[in-house]
Structures are given as C-alpha cells and as structure tokens.
Design a protein around this motif. Structure first.
Motif, PDB file in Angstrom:
ATOM      1  N   ALA A  73      17.208 125.863  94.197  1.00 48.33           N
ATOM      2  CA  ALA A  73      18.540 125.807  93.380  1.00 48.33           C
ATOM      3  C   ALA A  73      19.708 125.677  94.221  1.00 48.33           C
ATOM      4  O   ALA A  73      20.478 124.793  93.293  1.00 48.33           O
ATOM      5  N   GLY A  74      19.995 126.470  94.965  1.00 48.17           N
ATOM      6  CA  GLY A  74      21.225 126.331  96.057  1.00 48.17           C
ATOM      7  C   GLY A  74      21.253 124.969  96.564  1.00 48.17           C
ATOM      8  O   GLY A  74      22.364 124.241  96.477  1.00 48.17           O
ATOM      9  N   THR A  75      20.120 124.494  97.086  1.00 56.75           N
ATOM     10  CA  THR A  75      20.055 123.094  97.396  1.00 56.75           C
ATOM     11  C   THR A  75      20.470 122.060  96.451  1.00 56.75           C
ATOM     12  O   THR A  75      21.263 121.168  96.701  1.00 56.75           O
ATOM     13  N   GLY A  76      19.960 122.058  95.257  1.00 55.34           N
ATOM     14  CA  GLY A  76      20.207 121.208  94.214  1.00 55.34           C
ATOM     15  C   GLY A  76      21.762 121.306  93.849  1.00 55.34           C
ATOM     16  O   GLY A  76      22.397 120.200  93.513  1.00 55.34           O
ATOM     17  N   LEU A  77      22.302 122.439  93.771  1.00 59.01           N
ATOM     18  CA  LEU A  77      23.773 122.692  93.320  1.00 59.01           C
ATOM     19  C   LEU A  77      24.748 121.930  94.525  1.00 59.01           C
ATOM     20  O   LEU A  77      25.751 121.359  93.907  1.00 59.01           O
ATOM     21  N   ALA A  78      24.311 122.071  95.665  1.00 63.90           N
ATOM     22  CA  ALA A  78      25.278 121.356  96.604  1.00 63.90           C
ATOM     23  C   ALA A  78      25.000 119.838  96.325  1.00 63.90           C
ATOM     24  O   ALA A  78      25.967 119.114  96.826  1.00 63.90           O
ATOM     25  N   LEU A  79      23.823 119.500  96.219  1.00 65.29           N
ATOM     26  CA  LEU A  79      23.608 117.990  96.367  1.00 65.29           C
ATOM     27  C   LEU A  79      24.427 117.558  95.086  1.00 65.29           C
ATOM     28  O   LEU A  79      25.031 116.429  95.210  1.00 65.29           O
ATOM     29  N   LEU A  80      24.217 118.281  93.673  1.00 65.93           N
ATOM     30  CA  LEU A  80      25.025 117.801  92.780  1.00 65.93           C
ATOM     31  C   LEU A  80      26.603 117.916  92.973  1.00 65.93           C
ATOM     32  O   LEU A  80      27.143 116.853  92.527  1.00 65.93           O
ATOM     33  N   ALA A  81      26.922 118.691  93.601  1.00 65.61           N
ATOM     34  CA  ALA A  81      28.337 118.750  93.777  1.00 65.61           C
ATOM     35  C   ALA A  81      28.821 117.815  94.897  1.00 65.61           C
ATOM     36  O   ALA A  81      30.132 117.398  94.697  1.00 65.61           O
ATOM     37  N   ALA A  82      27.971 117.398  95.495  1.00 66.88           N
ATOM     38  CA  ALA A  82      28.349 116.147  96.517  1.00 66.88           C
ATOM     39  C   ALA A  82      28.577 114.809  95.794  1.00 66.88           C
ATOM     40  O   ALA A  82      29.039 114.075  96.388  1.00 66.88           O
ATOM     41  N   LEU A  83      28.014 114.744  94.438  1.00 66.67           N
ATOM     42  CA  LEU A  83      28.078 113.531  93.690  1.00 66.67           C
ATOM     43  C   LEU A  83      29.294 113.275  92.959  1.00 66.67           C
ATOM     44  O   LEU A  83      29.367 112.196  92.385  1.00 66.67           O
ATOM     45  N   THR A  84      29.908 114.138  92.964  1.00 69.95           N
ATOM     46  CA  THR A  84      30.899 114.010  92.088  1.00 69.95           C
ATOM     47  C   THR A  84      32.384 114.618  92.567  1.00 69.95           C
ATOM     48  O   THR A  84      32.419 115.292  93.470  1.00 69.95           O
ATOM     49  N   PRO A  85      33.293 113.930  92.373  1.00 66.25           N
ATOM     50  CA  PRO A  85      34.815 114.486  92.798  1.00 66.25           C
ATOM     51  C   PRO A  85      35.095 115.797  92.219  1.00 66.25           C
ATOM     52  O   PRO A  85      36.219 116.345  92.482  1.00 66.25           O
ATOM     53  N   ARG A  86      34.635 115.981  91.096  1.00 69.19           N
ATOM     54  CA  ARG A  86      34.880 117.160  90.347  1.00 69.19           C
ATOM     55  C   ARG A  86      34.642 118.563  90.926  1.00 69.19           C
ATOM     56  O   ARG A  86      33.560 118.672  91.511  1.00 69.19           O
ATOM     57  N   LYS A  87      35.505 119.384  91.280  1.00 67.55           N
ATOM     58  CA  LYS A  87      35.193 120.553  92.150  1.00 67.55           C
ATOM     59  C   LYS A  87      34.362 121.468  91.040  1.00 67.55           C
ATOM     60  O   LYS A  87      34.757 121.633  89.931  1.00 67.55           O
ATOM     61  N   PRO A  88      33.318 122.064  91.771  1.00 68.17           N
ATOM     62  CA  PRO A  88      32.359 122.794  91.103  1.00 68.17           C
ATOM     63  C   PRO A  88      32.984 124.467  90.939  1.00 68.17           C
ATOM     64  O   PRO A  88      33.831 124.823  91.780  1.00 68.17           O
ATOM     65  N   SER A  89      32.805 125.063  89.779  1.00 70.93           N
ATOM     66  CA  SER A  89      33.158 126.357  89.611  1.00 70.93           C
ATOM     67  C   SER A  89      32.205 127.574  89.865  1.00 70.93           C
ATOM     68  O   SER A  89      32.530 128.616  90.220  1.00 70.93           O
ATOM     69  N   TRP A  90      30.730 126.911  90.102  1.00 69.40           N
ATOM     70  CA  TRP A  90      29.791 127.874  90.282  1.00 69.40           C
ATOM     71  C   TRP A  90      29.931 128.391  91.821  1.00 69.40           C
ATOM     72  O   TRP A  90      29.489 129.712  91.946  1.00 69.40           O
ATOM     73  N   ASP A  91      30.584 127.902  92.720  1.00 71.16           N
ATOM     74  CA  ASP A  91      30.852 128.507  94.040  1.00 71.16           C
ATOM     75  C   ASP A  91      31.644 129.579  94.145  1.00 71.16           C
ATOM     76  O   ASP A  91      32.165 130.012  95.220  1.00 71.16           O
ATOM     77  N   ARG A  92      32.436 129.952  93.157  1.00 76.75           N
ATOM     78  CA  ARG A  92      33.253 131.084  93.199  1.00 76.75           C
ATOM     79  C   ARG A  92      32.486 132.331  93.799  1.00 76.75           C
ATOM     80  O   ARG A  92      33.139 133.315  94.122  1.00 76.75           O
ATOM     81  N   LEU A  93      31.325 132.424  93.484  1.00 78.75           N
ATOM     82  CA  LEU A  93      30.270 133.507  93.637  1.00 78.75           C
ATOM     83  C   LEU A  93      30.439 133.671  95.096  1.00 78.75           C
ATOM     84  O   LEU A  93      30.163 134.701  95.686  1.00 78.75           O
ATOM     85  N   PHE A  94      30.726 132.489  95.785  1.00 79.00           N
ATOM     86  CA  PHE A  94      30.536 132.487  97.341  1.00 79.00           C
ATOM     87  C   PHE A  94      32.093 132.498  97.940  1.00 79.00           C
ATOM     88  O   PHE A  94      32.048 132.242  98.979  1.00 79.00           O
ATOM     89  N   LEU A  95      32.972 132.676  97.160  1.00 78.78           N
ATOM     90  CA  LEU A  95      34.439 132.773  97.599  1.00 78.78           C
ATOM     91  C   LEU A  95      34.756 131.375  98.264  1.00 78.78           C
ATOM     92  O   LEU A  95      35.757 131.275  99.145  1.00 78.78           O
TER      93      LEU A  95
END
Length: 98
Positions: A73-95
């Motif tokens: 799931a984490g790997t998938g989130l990182a890959l998805l975040a790299a595909l778009t210029p939109r800043k992800p909000s899910w990574d607030r969990l990791f500061l």
C-alpha cells in the motif's frame, strides 16, 4: 516500502522537489522510483512487491505485506504520488506535507 525502502526515499525526494523545485531533488526522486520498479518481481508479494522479514529463527524471508509503512500500500501510494503534480495529503501522517 515507505518506512525505510526505495519507495519512501522516492517519495521524500518527490516532496522536496515539489516544495523547492530544485532539479537535484527531482533527479533523486526519479532515480529512487526507477530502483523501486526494478525491485518488482512477478509472483512475489503483492503486485510484485514484497517486504523482507525475519523469522523467529533469524532467517530472512520475503513476505506479502499489504500495509502502508512496510508493504504494498505504501509503495503504491508513493508511485501514485509520483504520477501527478498534485501534492498528496496522505503523507501528513509522516510529517511530509508542508
């Protein structure tokens, strides 16, 4: 994995690039993304991504881990975040969100 793997490094450098627009961070993010995809193995783990674990006897084994920190799931989130210029909000969990 996000916790201490190549996907996590890719995501950190991607976020640094988004925050600063420095080319060095973009290049590092791309290099770590490429390495993440190189580590994918058909038939292993979840979607080809497995986590290295240690058995009680000390043997190191590859396991199918679905989680965010250590798994697919984490790997998938990182890959998805790299595909778009939109800043992800899910990574607030990791500061990692500015």
């Amino acid at each position: 994995m996000l916790c201490y793997g190549t996907a996590g490094l890719a995501h950190i450098f991607n976020r640094l690039h988004q925050a600063t627009r420095e080319r060095v961070f973009r290049n590092a993010a791309r290099a770590w993304l490429e390495r993440t995809l190189e580590l994918r193995r058909n038939g292993r783990g979840i979607a080809g991504f497995a986590a290295l674990d240690t058995t009680p006897a000390g043997e190191r084994i590859w396991v199918a881990e679905p989680g965010i920190l250590m798994g697919a799931a984490g790997t998938g989130l990182a890959l998805l975040a790299a595909l778009t210029p939109r800043k992800p909000s899910w990574d607030r969990l990791f500061l990692l969100s500015a």
